[in-house]
Design a protein around this motif. Structure first.
Motif, PDB file in Angstrom:
ATOM      1  N   ASN A  47       0.843  -1.184   0.000  1.00  0.00           N
ATOM      2  CA  ASN A  47       0.000   0.000   0.000  1.00  0.00           C
ATOM      3  C   ASN A  47       0.880   1.237   0.000  1.00  0.00           C
ATOM      4  O   ASN A  47       1.894   1.282   0.692  1.00  0.00           O
ATOM      5  N   LEU A  48       0.468   2.212  -0.743  1.00  0.00           N
ATOM      6  CA  LEU A  48       1.159   3.493  -0.789  1.00  0.00           C
ATOM      7  C   LEU A  48       0.163   4.548  -0.324  1.00  0.00           C
ATOM      8  O   LEU A  48      -0.946   4.630  -0.860  1.00  0.00           O
ATOM      9  N   TYR A  49       0.545   5.300   0.649  1.00  0.00           N
ATOM     10  CA  TYR A  49      -0.327   6.346   1.169  1.00  0.00           C
ATOM     11  C   TYR A  49       0.258   7.699   0.797  1.00  0.00           C
ATOM     12  O   TYR A  49       1.435   7.956   1.014  1.00  0.00           O
ATOM     13  N   VAL A  50      -0.565   8.542   0.231  1.00  0.00           N
ATOM     14  CA  VAL A  50      -0.140   9.872  -0.184  1.00  0.00           C
ATOM     15  C   VAL A  50      -0.602  10.872   0.869  1.00  0.00           C
ATOM     16  O   VAL A  50      -1.777  10.890   1.243  1.00  0.00           O
ATOM     17  N   HIS A  51       0.317  11.687   1.338  1.00  0.00           N
ATOM     18  CA  HIS A  51      -0.007  12.705   2.331  1.00  0.00           C
ATOM     19  C   HIS A  51       0.269  14.074   1.731  1.00  0.00           C
ATOM     20  O   HIS A  51       1.157  14.232   0.903  1.00  0.00           O
ATOM     21  N   TYR A  52      -0.510  15.038   2.146  1.00  0.00           N
ATOM     22  CA  TYR A  52      -0.310  16.403   1.674  1.00  0.00           C
ATOM     23  C   TYR A  52      -0.773  17.363   2.761  1.00  0.00           C
ATOM     24  O   TYR A  52      -1.507  16.998   3.678  1.00  0.00           O
ATOM     25  N   SER A  53      -0.323  18.596   2.634  1.00  0.00           N
ATOM     26  CA  SER A  53      -0.678  19.620   3.596  1.00  0.00           C
ATOM     27  C   SER A  53      -2.163  19.946   3.516  1.00  0.00           C
ATOM     28  O   SER A  53      -2.740  20.010   2.431  1.00  0.00           O
ATOM     29  N   LYS A  54      -2.784  20.157   4.655  1.00  0.00           N
ATOM     30  CA  LYS A  54      -4.199  20.519   4.717  1.00  0.00           C
ATOM     31  C   LYS A  54      -4.475  21.790   3.903  1.00  0.00           C
ATOM     32  O   LYS A  54      -5.541  21.939   3.313  1.00  0.00           O
ATOM     33  N   SER A  55      -3.502  22.688   3.839  1.00  0.00           N
ATOM     34  CA  SER A  55      -3.691  23.943   3.099  1.00  0.00           C
ATOM     35  C   SER A  55      -3.858  23.700   1.601  1.00  0.00           C
ATOM     36  O   SER A  55      -4.410  24.554   0.900  1.00  0.00           O
ATOM     37  N   LEU A  56      -3.414  22.548   1.097  1.00  0.00           N
ATOM     38  CA  LEU A  56      -3.585  22.242  -0.323  1.00  0.00           C
ATOM     39  C   LEU A  56      -5.065  22.188  -0.688  1.00  0.00           C
ATOM     40  O   LEU A  56      -5.441  22.582  -1.794  1.00  0.00           O
ATOM     41  N   GLU A  57      -5.901  21.728   0.223  1.00  0.00           N
ATOM     42  CA  GLU A  57      -7.341  21.654  -0.041  1.00  0.00           C
ATOM     43  C   GLU A  57      -7.929  23.033  -0.322  1.00  0.00           C
ATOM     44  O   GLU A  57      -8.840  23.168  -1.137  1.00  0.00           O
ATOM     45  N   LYS A  58      -7.401  24.051   0.343  1.00  0.00           N
ATOM     46  CA  LYS A  58      -7.879  25.414   0.129  1.00  0.00           C
ATOM     47  C   LYS A  58      -7.169  26.056  -1.070  1.00  0.00           C
ATOM     48  O   LYS A  58      -7.813  26.681  -1.919  1.00  0.00           O
ATOM     49  N   ASP A  59      -5.855  25.874  -1.146  1.00  0.00           N
ATOM     50  CA  ASP A  59      -5.060  26.553  -2.176  1.00  0.00           C
ATOM     51  C   ASP A  59      -5.185  25.907  -3.550  1.00  0.00           C
ATOM     52  O   ASP A  59      -5.193  26.601  -4.568  1.00  0.00           O
ATOM     53  N   GLN A  60      -5.269  24.603  -3.598  1.00  0.00           N
ATOM     54  CA  GLN A  60      -5.334  23.858  -4.863  1.00  0.00           C
ATOM     55  C   GLN A  60      -6.312  22.691  -4.711  1.00  0.00           C
ATOM     56  O   GLN A  60      -5.910  21.532  -4.621  1.00  0.00           O
ATOM     57  N   PRO A  61      -7.615  22.965  -4.675  1.00  0.00           N
ATOM     58  CA  PRO A  61      -8.584  21.898  -4.406  1.00  0.00           C
ATOM     59  C   PRO A  61      -8.563  20.765  -5.429  1.00  0.00           C
ATOM     60  O   PRO A  61      -8.764  19.599  -5.060  1.00  0.00           O
ATOM     61  N   ASN A  62      -8.313  21.060  -6.695  1.00  0.00           N
ATOM     62  CA  ASN A  62      -8.244  19.974  -7.690  1.00  0.00           C
ATOM     63  C   ASN A  62      -7.072  19.043  -7.418  1.00  0.00           C
ATOM     64  O   ASN A  62      -7.197  17.822  -7.530  1.00  0.00           O
ATOM     65  N   ALA A  63      -5.934  19.611  -7.071  1.00  0.00           N
ATOM     66  CA  ALA A  63      -4.763  18.789  -6.752  1.00  0.00           C
ATOM     67  C   ALA A  63      -5.030  17.938  -5.510  1.00  0.00           C
ATOM     68  O   ALA A  63      -4.677  16.757  -5.468  1.00  0.00           O
ATOM     69  N   ALA A  64      -5.661  18.532  -4.508  1.00  0.00           N
ATOM     70  CA  ALA A  64      -5.983  17.787  -3.288  1.00  0.00           C
ATOM     71  C   ALA A  64      -6.944  16.643  -3.588  1.00  0.00           C
ATOM     72  O   ALA A  64      -6.764  15.522  -3.092  1.00  0.00           O
ATOM     73  N   ASN A  65      -7.967  16.895  -4.410  1.00  0.00           N
ATOM     74  CA  ASN A  65      -8.898  15.827  -4.793  1.00  0.00           C
ATOM     75  C   ASN A  65      -8.190  14.723  -5.551  1.00  0.00           C
ATOM     76  O   ASN A  65      -8.442  13.534  -5.322  1.00  0.00           O
ATOM     77  N   LEU A  66      -7.318  15.097  -6.469  1.00  0.00           N
ATOM     78  CA  LEU A  66      -6.567  14.101  -7.226  1.00  0.00           C
ATOM     79  C   LEU A  66      -5.776  13.197  -6.287  1.00  0.00           C
ATOM     80  O   LEU A  66      -5.840  11.973  -6.380  1.00  0.00           O
ATOM     81  N   LEU A  67      -5.048  13.801  -5.364  1.00  0.00           N
ATOM     82  CA  LEU A  67      -4.238  13.006  -4.433  1.00  0.00           C
ATOM     83  C   LEU A  67      -5.096  12.174  -3.496  1.00  0.00           C
ATOM     84  O   LEU A  67      -4.754  11.050  -3.154  1.00  0.00           O
ATOM     85  N   LYS A  68      -6.241  12.708  -3.080  1.00  0.00           N
ATOM     86  CA  LYS A  68      -7.124  11.986  -2.162  1.00  0.00           C
ATOM     87  C   LYS A  68      -7.791  10.786  -2.840  1.00  0.00           C
ATOM     88  O   LYS A  68      -8.009   9.751  -2.222  1.00  0.00           O
ATOM     89  N   ASN A  69      -8.120  10.914  -4.114  1.00  0.00           N
ATOM     90  CA  ASN A  69      -8.913   9.888  -4.802  1.00  0.00           C
ATOM     91  C   ASN A  69      -8.102   8.970  -5.718  1.00  0.00           C
ATOM     92  O   ASN A  69      -8.633   8.010  -6.255  1.00  0.00           O
ATOM     93  N   PHE A  70      -6.839   9.262  -5.900  1.00  0.00           N
ATOM     94  CA  PHE A  70      -5.965   8.515  -6.804  1.00  0.00           C
ATOM     95  C   PHE A  70      -5.833   7.069  -6.346  1.00  0.00           C
ATOM     96  O   PHE A  70      -5.523   6.803  -5.191  1.00  0.00           O
ATOM     97  N   LYS A  71      -6.110   6.133  -7.267  1.00  0.00           N
ATOM     98  CA  LYS A  71      -5.994   4.700  -6.944  1.00  0.00           C
ATOM     99  C   LYS A  71      -5.462   3.951  -8.161  1.00  0.00           C
ATOM    100  O   LYS A  71      -5.934   4.155  -9.276  1.00  0.00           O
ATOM    101  N   LEU A  72      -4.502   3.085  -7.934  1.00  0.00           N
ATOM    102  CA  LEU A  72      -3.987   2.178  -8.964  1.00  0.00           C
ATOM    103  C   LEU A  72      -3.942   0.787  -8.357  1.00  0.00           C
ATOM    104  O   LEU A  72      -3.667   0.628  -7.174  1.00  0.00           O
TER     105      LEU A  72
END
Length: 85
Positions: free
Chosen positions: A19-44
């Motif tokens: 398993n690979l878990y992607v973490h990002y700063s909470k501020s990304l959700e406000k500053d770059q919501p599309n990027a945050a959604n991509l990282l949150k929902n990305f699955k392979l």
């Protein structure tokens, strides 16, 4: 031409899966919501990673070409990662 050593080789793993878990700063959700959604929902899955790796390693395609082709052919999935569906 298949090289004899390649035909007989394998790459077994002692682990069933990883398993690979992607973490990002909470501020990304406000500053770059599309990027945050991509990282949150990305699955392979393992099959897809294997196919992509095969294209790069065996077929000698560039990673950029493989990624671009894959995204083009799976745009609905990528779009779902961006909007969080």
């Amino acid at each position: 031409m298949i090289l004899p050593w390649l035909e007989k080789s394998n790459a077994d793993s002692a682990w069933d899966s990883a398993n690979l878990y992607v973490h990002y700063s909470k501020s990304l959700e406000k500053d770059q919501p599309n990027a945050a959604n991509l990282l949150k929902n990305f699955k392979l899955n393992a099959d897809l990673v294997g196919q992509l790796s095969y294209s790069v390693v065996v077929e000698k395609k560039s990673p950029e070409e493989v990624a671009s082709e894959w995204v083009k052919n799976h745009s609905d999935l990528v779009e779902s990662w961006l909007v969080g569906q």
